[in-house]
Design a protein around this motif. Structure first.
Motif, short mmCIF file in Angstrom:
data_model
loop_
_atom_site.label_atom_id
_atom_site.label_comp_id
_atom_site.label_asym_id
_atom_site.label_seq_id
_atom_site.Cartn_x
_atom_site.Cartn_y
_atom_site.Cartn_z
N UNK A 1 28.43 40.46 35.15
CA UNK A 1 28.95 39.51 34.52
C UNK A 1 30.28 39.50 34.70
N UNK A 2 31.21 40.42 34.88
CA UNK A 2 32.62 40.39 35.15
C UNK A 2 33.02 39.64 36.31
N UNK A 3 32.41 39.81 37.24
CA UNK A 3 32.40 38.99 38.69
C UNK A 3 32.33 37.51 38.42
N UNK A 4 31.19 37.32 37.91
CA UNK A 4 30.94 35.80 37.53
C UNK A 4 31.87 35.05 36.86
N UNK A 5 32.61 35.61 35.55
CA UNK A 5 33.85 35.29 34.90
C UNK A 5 34.80 34.96 35.80
N UNK A 6 35.32 36.16 36.74
CA UNK A 6 36.54 36.09 37.69
C UNK A 6 36.26 34.85 38.52
N UNK A 7 35.09 34.91 39.24
CA UNK A 7 34.90 33.70 40.17
C UNK A 7 34.96 32.14 39.64
N UNK A 8 34.42 32.03 38.45
CA UNK A 8 34.16 30.86 38.00
C UNK A 8 35.26 30.51 36.83
N UNK A 9 35.93 31.19 36.36
CA UNK A 9 36.84 30.93 35.09
C UNK A 9 38.26 31.57 35.63
N UNK A 10 38.66 32.24 36.52
CA UNK A 10 39.83 32.87 37.04
C UNK A 10 40.32 33.95 35.98
N UNK A 11 39.22 34.45 35.37
CA UNK A 11 39.68 35.38 34.10
C UNK A 11 38.66 36.85 34.46
N UNK A 12 39.59 37.92 34.89
CA UNK A 12 38.73 38.90 35.19
C UNK A 12 38.15 39.52 34.13
N UNK A 13 36.93 39.85 34.22
CA UNK A 13 36.16 40.68 32.97
C UNK A 13 36.72 42.03 32.97
N UNK A 14 37.07 42.46 33.94
CA UNK A 14 37.59 44.08 33.74
C UNK A 14 38.73 44.06 34.85
N UNK A 15 39.39 45.47 34.87
CA UNK A 15 40.69 45.55 35.81
C UNK A 15 40.08 45.33 37.09
N UNK A 16 39.07 46.16 37.59
CA UNK A 16 38.71 45.95 39.16
C UNK A 16 38.23 44.72 39.39
N UNK A 17 38.05 43.50 38.59
CA UNK A 17 37.64 42.27 38.93
C UNK A 17 38.91 41.54 39.29
N UNK A 18 40.31 42.03 39.06
CA UNK A 18 41.28 41.18 39.39
C UNK A 18 41.57 41.08 40.74
N UNK A 19 41.03 41.64 41.80
CA UNK A 19 40.89 41.45 43.04
C UNK A 19 39.99 40.63 43.49
N UNK A 20 38.54 40.36 42.78
CA UNK A 20 37.71 39.37 43.03
C UNK A 20 38.26 37.97 42.72
N UNK A 21 39.06 37.93 41.64
CA UNK A 21 39.69 36.61 41.38
C UNK A 21 40.48 35.89 42.52
#
Length: 503
Positions: free
Chosen positions: A74-94
């Motif tokens: 779910x954290x990666x979904x938020x990072x990709x669609x909303x530019x809002x990392x769900x967790x610290x490691x999703x910062x890079x996915x953004x």
């Protein structure tokens, strides 16, 4: 053959109707809350921990593991669609995921994250199953002095691998250790630092602190942002599956990310976070193919590799927890809390005294990862619709859910005020740029360190040399000293700061 027999036992436990149902519920709950902006695995498990109290221990841990994986997805979904990392490691996915969404390729980005995570999760679980037994045998050689030295390594590792300022990370560790001192002294039975407040004689509720800092703190932080900062690309998600070219480019990146994450995830203090940054750095240094999109502009490798590394690191982070009883990161610290609640002492004795739980949990990780890939790709549309709900309607429900959850742990309204207080403190940490995860590790490891220190000194009749005369303990203290020395070197300190900053 022993490994195959153990896995057969584990799958026999995991494939019961009850445990499959709780794995499914955990995956769905985790994904649902993980998708909400600003809430990642840590906040999700902290909020949903009370739900597991009435369950059998195996079902409770399988459900928590499902919540963990679901929230990661779910954290990666938020990072990709909303530019809002769900967790610290999703910062890079953004970085590349959000750019893919802006170009109408949100579907392939989400699929790349899901497939990379699934593959890495399976490999990480295989490594966990293979190395768990030998490491458990090694752990049986550990006495109080060795455990104390190992925890010193863990805390220093948390400082080394925490993003941002070293001084702030150290301050968070110390604050966590100090909060762990509140309560009743184990030896004398005298209340300390309770300030004559009866509710503090048992210590500050671990769940209340975690929920306040990571749940309420994130909510307050999100409310401080304007709605314009949450652009959701709901109408641009058309084709979900990546193209053949995407798959060809993704595969080597996923392999590299999986290998890196599996190795770094075992490290104490946030190896999963470091592996995501390291995987992205390696991909950036890998030569671009002809016609490939530059990094930072929507390169699919920039999504697949960090997500694979993050998930592999998440799986292998169970190794020190299950074999040594030491949580290597904040999420595993919550798992320690859950095991303690169910009267299970994490460590090498879990495998011998409760093999059904140990191998059932490992087998459930494969099942949980499979459930997520089967569930999440078809349900991407539903998660996208959830993100279109205005945050002003979502946050009161989350706040209420947190309050009910923390009240149900001890049936004590005092904990609700503790959550509110630590919510404000958590928001303060965010504004000050302090990463609160080391605080949680300090809070969990502090009382355990004190107990092992006292036990070691009791056995040695007050002789402090016990920590350096025992070979394993001395070796661990040398490792801790080397780690601390290396990270304080000016050149290494500069490189470390650069590693956690992406352009």
């Amino acid at each position: 053959m022993d490994l195959l027999n153990n896995l057969a036992l584990g799958f026999g436990v995991a494939f019961t109707f009850q445990n499959l149902m709780y794995a499914l519920i955990g995956c769905l709950f985790g994904t649902l809350v993980g998708v909400l902006p600003g809430l990642g695995p840590l906040a999700t498990i902290a909020m949903l921990l009370p739900i597991t109290y009435g369950l059998p221990p195996v079902a409770a841990l399988i459900m928590l593991a499902g919540i963990y994986y679901g929230a990661q997805y779910g954290g990666s979904t938020t990072a990709i669609l909303v530019n809002l990392p769900g967790e610290s490691s999703s910062v890079v996915t953004v970085i590349d995921g959000y750019q893919m969404a802006r170009k109408g390729r949100a579907g392939p980005a989400l699929a790349a994250a899901g497939m990379g995570s699934f593959f890495a999760g399976c490999v990480g679980t295989l490594i966990l199953a293979a190395f768990a037994a030998p490491l458990t045998e090694l752990a049986l050689e550990f006495g109080p002095a060795e455990y104390f030295s190992l925890m010193i390594v863990g805390l220093i590792g948390a400082v080394v691998l925490a993003s941002g300022s070293l001084l702030k990370a150290l301050a968070m560790i110390v604050l966590g250790l100090l909060l762990g001192l509140v309560g009743t002294d184990v030896n004398s039975g005298v209340a300390r630092y309770s300030f004559d407040i009866p509710e503090l004689t048992d210590g500050i509720s671990f769940v209340a602190i975690a929920m306040g800092i990571f749940g309420y703190g994130e909510i307050i932080s999100n409310l401080s942002q304007s709605d314009e900062n949450r652009e959701v690309f709901t109408d641009k998600v058309k084709g979900i599956m990546p193209t053949a070219t995407d798959l060809k480019r993704m595969f080597p990146a996923v392999l590299r990310g999986t290998a890196l994450g599996s190795a770094l995830g075992i490290l104490p203090g946030g190896g999963a976070l470091l592996s995501a940054f390291a995987a992205y750095t390696i991909e950036k240094k890998t030569k671009l193919k002809p016609g490939e999109v530059p990094f930072g502009q929507g390169n699919i490798r920039g999504v697949a590799a960090p997500e694979a590394a993050n998930n592999a690191g998440a799986q292998t982070s169970f190794i020190p927890l299950l074999t040594l009883g030491i949580p290597p990161n904040a999420v595993m610290a919550l798992m320690v809390g859950a095991m303690t609640i169910h009267n299970i002492q994490p460590g090498p004795q879990v495998m011998t005294s409760n093999p059904e739980l140990f191998w059932g949990l490992i087998a459930s990780m494969w099942i949980g990862n499979a459930m997520l890939i089967i569930l999440n790709l078809p349900l991407i549309g539903i998660w996208i619709k959830l993100l279109t709900v205005p945050y002003k309607w979502l946050f009161p429900a989350i706040v209420l859910f947190c309050a009910i959850g923390v009240y149900s742990t001890n049936n004590n309204s005092f904990d609700i005020w503790v959550v509110a207080l630590f919510g404000l403190i958590g928001y303060g940490f965010i504004k000050l740029g302090c990463e609160p995860a080391p605080l949680l590790l300090g809070l969990i490891l502090g009382p355990m360190m004190e107990e092992y220190l006292r036990r070691a000194l009791l056995i040695s009749r007050g002789d402090w040399s016990v920590f350096v005369t025992r070979p394993i303990s001395a070796g661990l203290l040398v490792v801790a000293a080397i780690l601390l020395t290396i990270v304080l070197l000016p050149s290494v300190k500069k490189k470390r700061e650069e590693a956690f900053v992406e352009d």
